[in-house]
Design an enzyme around this catalytic site. Structure first.
Site, PDB file in Angstrom:
ATOM      1  N   ILE A 128       7.630  24.635 -28.051  1.00 52.61           N
ATOM      2  CA  ILE A 128       7.289  23.444 -27.274  1.00 52.61           C
ATOM      3  C   ILE A 128       6.933  22.282 -28.211  1.00 52.61           C
ATOM      4  CG2 ILE A 128       5.771  22.482 -25.489  1.00 52.61           C
ATOM      5  CD1 ILE A 128       5.530  25.333 -24.332  1.00 52.61           C
ATOM      6  N   GLY A 187       5.065  29.617 -35.340  1.00 52.92           N
ATOM      7  CA  GLY A 187       6.018  28.507 -35.449  1.00 52.92           C
ATOM      8  C   GLY A 187       6.999  28.748 -36.591  1.00 52.92           C
ATOM      9  N   SER A 211       0.991  34.797 -25.666  1.00 50.46           N
ATOM     10  CA  SER A 211       1.289  36.177 -25.279  1.00 50.46           C
ATOM     11  C   SER A 211       0.085  36.915 -24.707  1.00 50.46           C
ATOM     12  CB  SER A 211       1.863  36.984 -26.444  1.00 50.46           C
ATOM     13  OG  SER A 211       1.867  38.345 -26.133  1.00 50.46           O
ATOM     14  N   SER A 229      -2.453  27.136 -19.373  1.00 52.72           N
ATOM     15  CA  SER A 229      -1.531  28.186 -18.924  1.00 52.72           C
ATOM     16  C   SER A 229      -1.767  28.615 -17.481  1.00 52.72           C
ATOM     17  CB  SER A 229      -1.680  29.405 -19.834  1.00 52.72           C
ATOM     18  OG  SER A 229      -1.036  30.529 -19.273  1.00 52.72           O
ATOM     19  N   TYR A 265      -6.080  36.376 -23.252  1.00 56.36           N
ATOM     20  CA  TYR A 265      -5.326  35.129 -23.447  1.00 56.36           C
ATOM     21  C   TYR A 265      -5.668  34.122 -22.341  1.00 56.36           C
ATOM     22  CZ  TYR A 265      -1.224  32.031 -23.186  1.00 56.36           C
ATOM     23  OH  TYR A 265      -0.401  30.939 -23.107  1.00 56.36           O
ATOM     24  N   LYS A 291      -7.505  30.467 -22.626  1.00 53.61           N
ATOM     25  CA  LYS A 291      -6.878  29.224 -22.154  1.00 53.61           C
ATOM     26  C   LYS A 291      -7.800  28.499 -21.172  1.00 53.61           C
ATOM     27  CE  LYS A 291      -3.142  28.732 -24.377  1.00 53.61           C
ATOM     28  NZ  LYS A 291      -2.651  27.471 -24.938  1.00 53.61           N
ATOM     29  N   ASN A 345       5.322  29.417 -17.352  1.00 54.54           N
ATOM     30  CA  ASN A 345       6.449  30.098 -18.008  1.00 54.54           C
ATOM     31  C   ASN A 345       7.560  29.144 -18.449  1.00 54.54           C
ATOM     32  OD1 ASN A 345       4.997  32.241 -16.275  1.00 54.54           O
ATOM     33  ND2 ASN A 345       6.271  33.428 -17.661  1.00 54.54           N
ATOM     34  N   ASP A 380      -0.660  42.051 -16.912  1.00 58.52           N
ATOM     35  CA  ASP A 380       0.398  41.276 -16.248  1.00 58.52           C
ATOM     36  C   ASP A 380      -0.031  40.785 -14.866  1.00 58.52           C
ATOM     37  OD1 ASP A 380       2.739  40.688 -17.501  1.00 58.52           O
ATOM     38  OD2 ASP A 380       3.945  42.125 -16.373  1.00 58.52           O
TER      39      ASP A 380
HETATM   40  C1  UD2 Z   1       2.157  34.042 -19.427  1.00 61.94           C
HETATM   41  C2  UD2 Z   1       1.939  32.804 -18.545  1.00 61.94           C
HETATM   42  C3  UD2 Z   1       2.789  31.653 -19.099  1.00 61.94           C
HETATM   43  C4  UD2 Z   1       2.483  31.408 -20.587  1.00 61.94           C
HETATM   44  C5  UD2 Z   1       2.755  32.708 -21.341  1.00 61.94           C
HETATM   45  C6  UD2 Z   1       2.484  32.599 -22.828  1.00 61.94           C
HETATM   46  C7  UD2 Z   1       1.629  33.834 -16.322  1.00 61.94           C
HETATM   47  C8  UD2 Z   1       2.140  33.961 -14.933  1.00 61.94           C
HETATM   48  N1  UD2 Z   1       2.368  33.090 -17.169  1.00 61.94           N
HETATM   49  O1  UD2 Z   1       3.504  34.406 -19.289  1.00 61.94           O
HETATM   50  O2  UD2 Z   1       2.550  30.472 -18.343  1.00 61.94           O
HETATM   51  O3  UD2 Z   1       1.159  30.963 -20.756  1.00 61.94           O
HETATM   52  O4  UD2 Z   1       1.897  33.754 -20.792  1.00 61.94           O
HETATM   53  O5  UD2 Z   1       2.797  33.811 -23.468  1.00 61.94           O
HETATM   54  O6  UD2 Z   1       0.580  34.363 -16.651  1.00 61.94           O
HETATM   55  N2  UD2 Z   1       8.874  41.255 -19.259  1.00 61.94           N
HETATM   56  C9  UD2 Z   1       9.831  42.231 -19.121  1.00 61.94           C
HETATM   57  N3  UD2 Z   1      10.561  42.576 -20.237  1.00 61.94           N
HETATM   58  C10 UD2 Z   1      10.391  41.968 -21.434  1.00 61.94           C
HETATM   59  C11 UD2 Z   1       9.406  40.956 -21.555  1.00 61.94           C
HETATM   60  C12 UD2 Z   1       8.654  40.631 -20.439  1.00 61.94           C
HETATM   61  O7  UD2 Z   1      10.020  42.799 -18.039  1.00 61.94           O
HETATM   62  O8  UD2 Z   1      11.116  42.332 -22.397  1.00 61.94           O
HETATM   63  C13 UD2 Z   1       8.107  40.873 -18.040  1.00 61.94           C
HETATM   64  C14 UD2 Z   1       6.599  40.858 -18.253  1.00 61.94           C
HETATM   65  O9  UD2 Z   1       6.028  42.133 -18.055  1.00 61.94           O
HETATM   66  C15 UD2 Z   1       6.176  39.837 -17.171  1.00 61.94           C
HETATM   67  C16 UD2 Z   1       7.363  38.854 -17.099  1.00 61.94           C
HETATM   68  O10 UD2 Z   1       8.450  39.538 -17.727  1.00 61.94           O
HETATM   69  O11 UD2 Z   1       6.036  40.468 -15.913  1.00 61.94           O
HETATM   70  C17 UD2 Z   1       7.110  37.579 -17.863  1.00 61.94           C
HETATM   71  O12 UD2 Z   1       6.597  37.905 -19.152  1.00 61.94           O
HETATM   72  P1  UD2 Z   1       6.435  36.828 -20.319  1.00 61.94           P
HETATM   73  O13 UD2 Z   1       5.821  37.526 -21.471  1.00 61.94           O
HETATM   74  O14 UD2 Z   1       7.695  36.100 -20.517  1.00 61.94           O
HETATM   75  O15 UD2 Z   1       5.429  35.757 -19.702  1.00 61.94           O
HETATM   76  P2  UD2 Z   1       4.030  35.875 -18.892  1.00 61.94           P
HETATM   77  O16 UD2 Z   1       4.332  35.852 -17.439  1.00 61.94           O
HETATM   78  O17 UD2 Z   1       3.137  36.901 -19.462  1.00 61.94           O
END
Ligand code: UD2
Length: 318
Positions: free
Chosen positions: A13, A37, A80, A119, A143, A147, A172, A275
């Site tokens: 970003i 980064g 993350s 976030s 995390y 935030k 996201n 999650d």
């Molecule tokens: C969170 C925040 C997002 C941002 C991010 C930073 C939420 C809703 N969103 O993202 O705004 O701050 O953190 O890291 O809290 N997954 C799979 N397979 C993979 C990888 C991920 O199934 O190989 C799933 C994961 O379990 C989750 C979804 O995909 O249910 C999204 O995961 P992510 O890590 O892309 O983002 P998320 O939602 O934790």
């Protein structure tokens, strides 16, 4: 012409903000400790920005970096959810202590405004959808707690010192330049590059979790609007930055099968700790006070992102 100071300028970003600011004729200074980064993200603009390698925890470096700055775009973080579950102390140091240092430096340098990369994770798993800013946050992961704490620090610096701050709760964010190579990478960067490379993506859980995936250009636009919006409407406040639509991982995989020509299917594994099941934003506050409107919808953003990874040689030969 104004001087913008971007923390985490080497990130996905941060570097996207830097490119857009330069395109608009603005001046850019940036710091990164290059823990997540990447210098490659800045290769095309290295000669045009004042880049400093420094850690947010180095207060003197932050003070030097804030000198003469108009706007601070504070993007640096250890992102993350799962990483923070493994290392809550490291997450807190970078994401909370680092933010306080940036705020102190910005206050002392009398910058005009600080915009913060907050976030959507702060909402946690509350059943109410869409999430709006008046809801009581309910963070699950360390995390998300970090935030949220930073958001409160921003508001506190506005109230105590009059430093204008705006927190943007990103939902996201995805798009070109997002690093796909770490186990902690955003799901779309991983899925797209895996599928372009003919590898099977792994879904954590049943794939019915949904996200308000937001294309990078929308987040960049929100930051630039937040710098210029009238203080009475935005200072000390928090805004969702999203599209106001959600899609499940299973639906996303179907779209990606079409865009990447990957003919296999996903493998399903255990749910990930910390999650959230569903995430969807109400963006009316940002529309009203920032003049924000998502310009690129999910499908178009996904297409552009797939094209970009393909152009970078990801999945070459697939
Ligand atoms: C969170 C925040 C997002 C941002 C991010 C930073 C939420 C809703 N969103 O993202 O705004 O701050 O953190 O890291 O809290 N997954 C799979 N397979 C993979 C990888 C991920 O199934 O190989 C799933 C994961 O379990 C989750 C979804 O995909 O249910 C999204 O995961 P992510 O890590 O892309 O983002 P998320 O939602 O934790």
């Amino acid at each position: 012409m104004a001087l913008y100071f971007i923390t985490g300028v080497g990130g996905f970003i941060g570097s996207s903000l830097a490119r857009e600011l330069l395109r608009r004729g603005e001046q850019v200074r940036g710091v990164d400790n290059f823990s997540t980064g990447k210098r490659e993200n800045l290769a095309q603009i290295l000669g045009q920005i004042d880049l400093r390698e420094a850690d947010l925890l180095d207060l003197d470096a932050m003070k030097l970096a804030c000198a003469g700055v108009d706007y601070v775009l504070h993007q640096a973080a250890i992102p993350s959810v799962p990483k923070s579950v493994l290392d809550p102390i490291g997450s807190n140091r970078a994401n909370v202590d680092g933010t306080v240092n940036v705020l102190v430096a910005a206050r002392d340098a009398k910058v005009k405004r600080v915009i913060y990369a907050a976030s959507s994770s702060v909402y946690g798993d509350t059943p109410t959808l869409p999430k709006h800013e008046r809801m009581t946050p309910n963070p699950i992961s360390p995390y998300a707690v970090a935030k949220l704490a930073s958001e409160h620090y921003l508001t506190s610096f506005y109230r105590c010192y009059g430093l204008e701050t705006v927190a943007l709760r990103y939902f996201n964010i995805f798009g070109p330049w997002q690093d796909p190579s770490s186990p902690y990478s955003g799901v779309l960067a991983k899925f797209i590059t895996q599928m372009l490379g003919g590898q099977q993506p792994t879904v954590f859980g049943d794939g019915e979790q949904s996200r308000d995936f937001t294309y990078i250009d929308n987040a960049v636009e929100a930051n630039l609007l937040a710098c210029k919006a009238p203080a009475a409407q935005v200072a000390g406040k928090v805004f969702n930055v999203a599209t106001g639509r959600r899609i499940t991982l299973n639906e996303t995989i179907k779209l990606l099968q079409g865009l990447t020509s990957y003919s296999g299917c996903a493998v399903y594994g255990a749910e990930r700790g910390g999650d959230i099941k569903h995430s969807l934003a109400d963006i009316s506050l940002a529309e009203e006070h920032l003049g924000y409107k998502p310009k690129v919808n999910f499908e178009e953003g996904l297409r552009r992102t797939v094209d970009w990874y393909r152009s970078q040689g990801n999945g070459a030969g697939a």
